[in-house]
Design a protein around this motif. Structure first.
Motif, PDB file in Angstrom:
ATOM      1  N   UNK A  86      62.104  -2.609  45.307  1.00 31.57           N
ATOM      2  CA  UNK A  86      61.081  -1.705  44.784  1.00 31.57           C
ATOM      3  C   UNK A  86      61.388  -1.461  43.314  1.00 31.57           C
ATOM      4  N   UNK A  87      60.473  -1.870  42.438  1.00 32.08           N
ATOM      5  CA  UNK A  87      60.679  -1.715  40.995  1.00 32.08           C
ATOM      6  C   UNK A  87      60.237  -0.336  40.528  1.00 32.08           C
ATOM      7  N   UNK A  88      61.048   0.293  39.681  1.00 28.12           N
ATOM      8  CA  UNK A  88      60.673   1.596  39.127  1.00 28.12           C
ATOM      9  C   UNK A  88      61.340   1.812  37.783  1.00 28.12           C
ATOM     10  N   UNK A  89      60.541   2.292  36.802  1.00 26.21           N
ATOM     11  CA  UNK A  89      61.088   2.640  35.490  1.00 26.21           C
ATOM     12  C   UNK A  89      60.402   3.909  34.998  1.00 26.21           C
ATOM     13  N   UNK A  90      61.169   4.755  34.310  1.00 23.24           N
ATOM     14  CA  UNK A  90      60.619   5.992  33.755  1.00 23.24           C
ATOM     15  C   UNK A  90      61.424   7.189  34.227  1.00 23.24           C
ATOM     16  N   UNK A  91      61.026   8.374  33.795  1.00 21.97           N
ATOM     17  CA  UNK A  91      61.670   9.589  34.278  1.00 21.97           C
ATOM     18  C   UNK A  91      61.267   9.799  35.734  1.00 21.97           C
ATOM     19  N   UNK A 180      60.830 -11.828  34.553  1.00 23.61           N
ATOM     20  CA  UNK A 180      59.807 -11.839  35.595  1.00 23.61           C
ATOM     21  C   UNK A 180      58.810 -10.715  35.313  1.00 23.61           C
ATOM     22  N   UNK A 181      57.885 -10.510  36.262  1.00 23.75           N
ATOM     23  CA  UNK A 181      56.926  -9.405  36.170  1.00 23.75           C
ATOM     24  C   UNK A 181      57.509  -8.113  36.736  1.00 23.75           C
ATOM     25  N   UNK A 182      58.795  -8.150  37.083  1.00 21.35           N
ATOM     26  CA  UNK A 182      59.449  -7.004  37.705  1.00 21.35           C
ATOM     27  C   UNK A 182      59.317  -5.742  36.859  1.00 21.35           C
ATOM     28  N   UNK A 183      59.613  -5.872  35.562  1.00 23.36           N
ATOM     29  CA  UNK A 183      59.597  -4.686  34.703  1.00 23.36           C
ATOM     30  C   UNK A 183      58.180  -4.206  34.415  1.00 23.36           C
ATOM     31  N   UNK A 184      57.216  -5.133  34.375  1.00 20.62           N
ATOM     32  CA  UNK A 184      55.821  -4.721  34.232  1.00 20.62           C
ATOM     33  C   UNK A 184      55.374  -3.901  35.433  1.00 20.62           C
ATOM     34  N   UNK A 185      55.819  -4.319  36.619  1.00 22.65           N
ATOM     35  CA  UNK A 185      55.503  -3.562  37.825  1.00 22.65           C
ATOM     36  C   UNK A 185      56.214  -2.218  37.819  1.00 22.65           C
ATOM     37  N   UNK A 189      53.199  -2.753  31.048  1.00 22.97           N
ATOM     38  CA  UNK A 189      53.465  -3.883  30.159  1.00 22.97           C
ATOM     39  C   UNK A 189      54.393  -3.538  29.001  1.00 22.97           C
ATOM     40  N   UNK A 190      54.527  -2.261  28.643  1.00 25.18           N
ATOM     41  CA  UNK A 190      55.389  -1.868  27.523  1.00 25.18           C
ATOM     42  C   UNK A 190      56.791  -1.479  27.955  1.00 25.18           C
ATOM     43  N   UNK A 191      57.123  -1.716  29.222  1.00 29.84           N
ATOM     44  CA  UNK A 191      58.452  -1.331  29.715  1.00 29.84           C
ATOM     45  C   UNK A 191      59.552  -2.096  28.981  1.00 29.84           C
ATOM     46  N   UNK A 192      60.519  -1.392  28.378  1.00 24.15           N
ATOM     47  CA  UNK A 192      61.619  -2.084  27.687  1.00 24.15           C
ATOM     48  C   UNK A 192      62.526  -2.800  28.682  1.00 24.15           C
ATOM     49  N   UNK A 193      62.851  -4.040  28.378  1.00 23.51           N
ATOM     50  CA  UNK A 193      63.696  -4.851  29.261  1.00 23.51           C
ATOM     51  C   UNK A 193      65.114  -4.866  28.707  1.00 23.51           C
ATOM     52  N   UNK A 194      66.106  -4.389  29.482  1.00 25.04           N
ATOM     53  CA  UNK A 194      67.495  -4.358  28.997  1.00 25.04           C
ATOM     54  C   UNK A 194      68.039  -5.758  28.726  1.00 25.04           C
ATOM     55  N   UNK A 252      57.946   6.601  26.624  1.00 25.96           N
ATOM     56  CA  UNK A 252      57.278   7.824  27.084  1.00 25.96           C
ATOM     57  C   UNK A 252      56.191   8.255  26.097  1.00 25.96           C
ATOM     58  N   UNK A 253      56.440   8.100  24.818  1.00 25.31           N
ATOM     59  CA  UNK A 253      55.434   8.439  23.805  1.00 25.31           C
ATOM     60  C   UNK A 253      54.192   7.565  23.985  1.00 25.31           C
ATOM     61  N   UNK A 254      54.398   6.270  24.236  1.00 27.09           N
ATOM     62  CA  UNK A 254      53.264   5.366  24.446  1.00 27.09           C
ATOM     63  C   UNK A 254      52.488   5.743  25.691  1.00 27.09           C
ATOM     64  N   UNK A 255      53.218   6.140  26.744  1.00 26.02           N
ATOM     65  CA  UNK A 255      52.559   6.535  27.980  1.00 26.02           C
ATOM     66  C   UNK A 255      51.756   7.814  27.800  1.00 26.02           C
TER      67      UNK A 255
END
Length: 262
Positions: A86-91, A180-185, A189-194, A252-255
């Motif tokens: 299960x992919x998740x990014x953000x606060x 992959x599309x993991x971070x987009x999910x 699309x603006x999710x930073x990839x480590x 977060x600012x972009x969101x």
């Protein structure tokens, strides 16, 4: 160990690492059951070269049905690869019981339950490979929920090794960021990839090699493996954490701008 004719089940097989690894396993001559929610995507990729099973692994009813079907069609299971995640990014956001439950059911409960089901009363050998992620060994801002599930899974594997029967071999996998599309999910699309980043094909090659050689664990990045050893003594993650904290704030600012309609 040769993989030819081995009966293998792999979850999360419709995309990313799971797709790349499924292709390699099929090419090696293994009998593969590919499992994911997107049945059409798997049928398009594998055709009749693999057993295709549609399943939401966070649902115990569907999971039990998947095991019965795979065992019947393959005649048993020699290797199980718990790869779906299960992919998740953000606060962590607002209170959301269902979201919190879903990520833990998918990333933690399902792999553990699958191992319990496969090992109960088992006399024959079983290889259980589980994709944990490098974030099971380090923390980064923006991944609090995801990190917590991977730390839980890593803790389970490390403890289970002291309890498991001799006929069960467990191989945890610690890939770093994959292209992959993991971070987009996970966060759009603006999710930073480590960093560092690797291709799914390379990670799949590492996992296949791990199965063939019977290694204890699979680390897909030498740099990350060295980090794991050095971080036991020195706080080398502080720079990476500070860098990712800045990227999280920008995300977060972009969101916020998107939510406001700008």
């Amino acid at each position: 160990m040769k993989l030819k004719d081995k009966r293998i089940v792999i979850t999360g097989a419709s995309a990313g690492i799971g797709l790349a690894l499924s292709k390699r396993l099929i090419k090696s001559g293994a009998r593969v059951a590919c499992v994911a929610r997107n049945k059409k995507a798997m049928e398009k990729q594998f055709g009749n070269r693999a057993v295709i099973i549609s399943c939401d692994i966070s649902d115990p009813v569907q999971l039990d049905a998947m095991f019965k079907k795979a065992e019947n069609l393959l005649g048993g299971i020699d290797i199980f690869i718990a790869n779906a995640g299960f992919a998740y990014y953000g606060t962590i956001g607002k209170p959301d019981w269902e979201k919190d439950k879903k990520i833990f059911l998918t990333n933690v409960v399902s792999p553990i339950y699958s191992l319990q089901r496969l090992s109960e009363g088992r006399k024959t050998p079983l290889i259980f490979m589980v994709t944990i992620s490098g974030l099971g060994k380090m923390v980064l801002p923006g991944f609090a929920l995801y990190n917590s599930t991977k730390f839980a899974l890593d803790g389970f594997v490390r403890t289970y090794r002291m309890e498991k029967p001799k006929n069960i071999k467990i191989i945890p996998v610690y890939p770093v960021s994959t292209v992959t599309k993991f971070f987009n999910k996970a966060g759009g699309k603006d999710t930073p990839v480590p960093y560092p980043r690797q291709s799914t094909e390379f990670v799949a090659w590492c996992m296949e090699s791990g199965l063939k050689t019977g290694v204890r664990s699979v680390y897909t990045s030498v740099i990350f493996l060295l980090r794991c050893m050095i971080s036991r003594v020195f706080p080398i993650d502080l720079f990476a954490q500070g860098f990712e904290r800045i990227r999280l704030k920008r995300w977060r600012c972009k969101q916020d701008l998107v939510m406001k309609g700008h």
